[in-house]
Enzyme design. Sequence first.
Site, PDB file in Angstrom:
ATOM      1  N   ARG A  82      50.848  45.483  46.751  1.00 33.00           N
ATOM      2  CA  ARG A  82      50.272  46.819  46.216  1.00 33.00           C
ATOM      3  C   ARG A  82      48.769  46.601  47.131  1.00 33.00           C
ATOM      4  NH1 ARG A  82      45.283  45.733  42.569  1.00 33.00           N
ATOM      5  NH2 ARG A  82      44.219  47.704  42.029  1.00 33.00           N
ATOM      6  N   HIS A 125      39.498  52.802  45.242  1.00 31.95           N
ATOM      7  CA  HIS A 125      39.815  50.730  45.205  1.00 31.95           C
ATOM      8  C   HIS A 125      37.627  51.057  45.838  1.00 31.95           C
ATOM      9  CE1 HIS A 125      40.790  46.421  44.931  1.00 31.95           C
ATOM     10  NE2 HIS A 125      39.660  46.563  44.517  1.00 31.95           N
ATOM     11  N   GLU A 170      40.281  49.507  38.231  1.00 33.68           N
ATOM     12  CA  GLU A 170      38.672  48.732  37.143  1.00 33.68           C
ATOM     13  C   GLU A 170      37.780  50.060  37.709  1.00 33.68           C
ATOM     14  OE1 GLU A 170      39.973  44.194  38.717  1.00 33.68           O
ATOM     15  OE2 GLU A 170      38.047  45.257  39.343  1.00 33.68           O
ATOM     16  N   ASN A 296      43.682  43.932  35.354  1.00 34.17           N
ATOM     17  CA  ASN A 296      43.464  42.508  36.774  1.00 34.17           C
ATOM     18  C   ASN A 296      43.345  41.366  35.256  1.00 34.17           C
ATOM     19  OD1 ASN A 296      44.265  44.272  38.347  1.00 34.17           O
ATOM     20  ND2 ASN A 296      42.265  45.044  39.589  1.00 34.17           N
ATOM     21  N   TYR A 298      40.818  37.721  36.103  1.00 33.65           N
ATOM     22  CA  TYR A 298      39.760  36.077  36.494  1.00 33.65           C
ATOM     23  C   TYR A 298      39.545  35.276  35.753  1.00 33.65           C
ATOM     24  CZ  TYR A 298      40.659  39.352  40.319  1.00 33.65           C
ATOM     25  OH  TYR A 298      41.424  40.210  41.593  1.00 33.65           O
ATOM     26  N   GLU A 353      46.724  41.900  39.647  1.00 35.58           N
ATOM     27  CA  GLU A 353      45.511  41.083  40.337  1.00 35.58           C
ATOM     28  C   GLU A 353      45.344  39.828  39.645  1.00 35.58           C
ATOM     29  OE1 GLU A 353      41.829  42.537  42.106  1.00 35.58           O
ATOM     30  OE2 GLU A 353      41.995  44.104  42.686  1.00 35.58           O
TER      31      GLU A 353
END
Length: 453
Positions: A82, A125, A170, A296, A298, A353
């Site tokens: 990606r 991005h 995002e 994504n 985290y 991600e």
Amino acid sequence: MTQISLPKHSKLLSSDFLFGVATSSFQIEGAAAQREPSIWDTFCAEPGRIKDSSNGLVACEHIKHWREDVQIIGKLGVDAYRFSIAWGRVVNADGSVNRQGLQFYIDLVDALLANGIQAHVTLYHWDLPQYLQDQGGWLNRETAYRFAEYAEVVGRALGDKITTYATINEPFCSAYLSYEAGIHAPGHKNRREGRQAAHHLLLAHGLAMPVLRKHAPRAQHGIVLNFSPCHPATDSEADRRAAMQAHNYHNLWYLQPLLSASYPDLLQQLQVEDQPSVAAGDMAIISQPLDFLGVNYYTRTVFRAKNDWFSDVPPTAPPLTSMGWEIYPQGLTEILTDLNRSFANLPPIYITENGVAFPDKVIKNSVHDDARIDYYQQHLLAVHDCIEAGVEINGYFAWSLLDNFEWAEGYSKRFGIVYVDFDSQQRILKSSALALQAFWLDRKSQLPAVEAL
């Protein structure tokens, strides 16, 4: 933890699950002279914006070293790569196509396919061309239409060579962090601007979708959103309400328009002067069916009440990552199972991600990052748990392939599974890359046996 393993019956071990690694254009490419300046070039040049006063002019010199990077990807044993395309490397300020820039991406995709690696493209991005920022950036509705034109250039050039096209990565970051919190480029601090930018980013997505479908009818088309479960700091009613407000403002503000053609009711709690302008028909454009949703993940976030609104409570209990984030793998399962219950039309998901920054050191040409191996182990198990709980997840991309320019943190934070010496541009596979490689290669060797069961 020195190796990665999953339950033998895990869907992640099947041939219809996809594993990959991910990067983004501004963070790795370099070769700034061969593209238009972006808002991040401008932002980096402003004193105090980047923690180590660095910039993305050179980064990992991926434009120069891309063949080596493709070889690394191939040897890892992944199914897919990606990456994002730099808008300003493809479309010049006068609207003409930068043929050299576009050819770079064509060559990259062809090399990936020649090595049996799927190409997964993100069109945006965060690196908006400065020439568009000069006309208002994401506060200007016309930027959404310029994005659709850019999508046509890319879609026409790459077509069905691409497995998935993600329009925007995002939008929370490009709206809230960039126009409301002032942490990311262009560094504005205004609530209405944040809400307006968010709307125009979603509109850009909606305008680009039919264009991409036209030029790549066999590809999948979607968007990438970041999610964090929002927890109250205490069990008080005020903190629980604050956490729910944050969930609506940070998570649902971007997902609900896509799936339900409406903003959360929290919109009505904003002052009229802080609410975005929404034109008739916009929500229908934004809410077209998605082939996939990129997720994504985290960490989780914790909030307390403040003046009838919410305020985040940074974590303090170790272990924390280099970013100061809590390691909270169960939050991935929590947020995705919650969204799956909340939206009957939640599309199939790719984890686009997931990764972690630690203070990596090179010792005798090796980087031992056992904590990162443990991070991946825990989060892959969380993906497994999501699937067991009924969430449709079809792939997982590790962030990031390379150490790179980490936005406002500069080069001080390393997310890569491959270490990059930014002076020599040497690449060194960290222990995490070797552990993931062993896991991915073993999975591939077992696929016929697994599928026969």
